[in-house]
Design an enzyme around this catalytic site. Structure first.
Site, PDB file in Angstrom:
ATOM      1  CB  SER A 129       3.759  -1.960  12.136  1.00 24.79           C
ATOM      2  OG  SER A 129       3.313  -0.679  12.533  1.00 24.79           O
ATOM      3  CD  GLU A 154      -4.253  -1.873   6.937  1.00 21.10           C
ATOM      4  OE1 GLU A 154      -3.096  -2.084   6.587  1.00 21.10           O
ATOM      5  OE2 GLU A 154      -4.832  -0.795   6.731  1.00 21.10           O
ATOM      6  CG  HIS A 180      -6.333   2.446   4.478  1.00 20.02           C
ATOM      7  ND1 HIS A 180      -5.920   3.401   5.379  1.00 20.02           N
ATOM      8  CD2 HIS A 180      -5.365   1.505   4.459  1.00 20.02           C
ATOM      9  CE1 HIS A 180      -4.753   3.040   5.887  1.00 20.02           C
ATOM     10  NE2 HIS A 180      -4.386   1.891   5.347  1.00 20.02           N
ATOM     11  CG  ASN A 193      -1.827   1.184   1.281  1.00 22.80           C
ATOM     12  OD1 ASN A 193      -1.931   1.938   0.307  1.00 22.80           O
ATOM     13  ND2 ASN A 193      -2.498   1.387   2.411  1.00 22.80           N
ATOM     14  CD1 TRP A 194       3.571   1.049  -2.898  1.00 23.85           C
ATOM     15  CD2 TRP A 194       3.699   2.291  -4.764  1.00 23.85           C
ATOM     16  NE1 TRP A 194       4.358   0.374  -3.800  1.00 23.85           N
ATOM     17  CE2 TRP A 194       4.446   1.114  -4.949  1.00 23.85           C
ATOM     18  CE3 TRP A 194       3.615   3.214  -5.804  1.00 23.85           C
ATOM     19  CZ2 TRP A 194       5.135   0.850  -6.140  1.00 23.85           C
ATOM     20  CZ3 TRP A 194       4.287   2.961  -6.986  1.00 23.85           C
ATOM     21  CH2 TRP A 194       5.040   1.785  -7.146  1.00 23.85           C
ATOM     22  CE  LYS A 195      -0.412   3.479   4.619  1.00 24.95           C
ATOM     23  NZ  LYS A 195      -0.571   3.673   6.036  1.00 24.95           N
TER      24      LYS A 195
HETATM   25  P1  PGA Z   1       2.032   0.469   7.623  1.00 24.01           P
HETATM   26  O1  PGA Z   1       0.722   0.768   6.789  1.00 24.01           O
HETATM   27  O2  PGA Z   1       2.603  -0.844   7.136  1.00 24.01           O
HETATM   28  O3  PGA Z   1       2.938   1.627   7.347  1.00 24.01           O
HETATM   29  O4  PGA Z   1       1.620   0.360   9.045  1.00 24.01           O
HETATM   30  C1  PGA Z   1      -0.210  -0.229   6.502  1.00 24.01           C
HETATM   31  C2  PGA Z   1      -1.472   0.390   5.981  1.00 24.01           C
HETATM   32  O5  PGA Z   1      -1.902   1.448   6.499  1.00 24.01           O
HETATM   33  O6  PGA Z   1      -2.081  -0.160   5.049  1.00 24.01           O
END
Ligand code: PGA
Length: 254
Positions: free
Chosen positions: A213, A166, A96, A10-12
């Site tokens: 994480s 999540e 999300h 997930n690159w956001k």
């Molecule tokens: P993260 O993000 O691995 O940086 O915690 C995961 C996500 O929000 O999909």
């Protein structure tokens, strides 16, 4: 048919430029991914087409981070699947917590899930509690959200869906602690039980993956605790970390 593990980056809202996005996408193409794993990335919309071109017929999965549930209309600033044709993403992440924080509701997520299924796109439905409590009320939050997001989804479509558990508190940018593998194990059992009850049995189960994480040090433990896959965010922006993550999993078989 035995399903493989799935790892979705997930690159956001990263990277900042198309050039950097293509460099990252090129590096992904060269990663040594163990055989038992399907791998893909959920990328910002403007990068989707150039990356689709770059990856071509490569077996990597390409997905989006949001879509509108309508085909067209008075929805300023929104994008529909119809506009992306002839290219159609393989996946789209919906609900999300970072989108829920700006107002996306379970009802909207549900509409997006129904639209994605109509377009033959795999919806990845994010659910997860903001905080934990000692009485287990957080379980209710997850259950209610799952039920609302899956409302009116035909049972036969469940295998085409991915549920991403999540916990909001475990997402790296929120600065909390990592989820323990034992806690992840409990949640995998809980989510599968809720869905099995909805389905009236454990036929047609969707895949349930874990995000929050995820990195090269904890990936194997999360998969061993029952997740069908992982959703790394921050770690996924560094191809070296991703290679280490894959190395930590090899060899792997479901
Ligand atoms: P993260 O993000 O691995 O940086 O915690 C995961 C996500 O929000 O999909």
């Amino acid at each position: 048919m035995e399903r493989r593990y799935i790892i979705l980056a997930n690159w956001k809202m990263n990277p900042e430029t198309e050039k950097e996005a293509l460099t990252l996408a090129r590096a992904y193409k060269n990663l040594d991914v163990p055989k038992g794993i399907e791998f893909g990335a959920l990328v910002p919309l403007p990068y989707a087409r150039p990356i689709a071109k770059l990856w071509g017929r490569n077996k990597m999965l390409l997905g989006l981070q949001n879509i509108n549930s309508e085909k067209s209309g008075a929805f300023t600033g929104e994008v529909s699947f119809a506009m992306l044709k002839p290219w159609t993403p393989k996946l789209v992440i919906v609900g999300h917590s970072e989108r829920r924080a700006i107002g996306e509701t379970d009802a909207e997520v549900n509409q997006k899930v129904l639209r994605a299924l109509k377009e033959n796109v795999t919806p990845i439905i994010c659910v997860g509690e903001k905080v934990r409590d000692d009485h287990g009320f957080f379980l209710r939050t997850v259950e209610d959200s799952l039920k609302a997001c899956l409302a009116s989804v035909p049972k036969s479509a469940y295998p085409s869906i991915i549920i991403a558990y999540e916990p909001v508190w475990a997402i790296s940018s929120n600065g909390g602690r990592e989820m323990l593998p034992a806690e992840c194990h409990e949640m995998m059992i809980f989510i599968r039980k809720v869905i099995a009850d909805m389905l009236g049995g454990n036929k047609n189960m969707p895949r349930v993956i874990y995000g929050g994480s995820v990195n090269e040090l904890n990936s194997r433990e999360y998969l061993e605790s029952g997740a069908d896959g992982l959703l790394p965010g921050h770690a996924s922006l560094d191809p070296k970390k991703m290679q280490k993550l894959f190395n930590s999993l090899a060899p792997i078989q479901k």
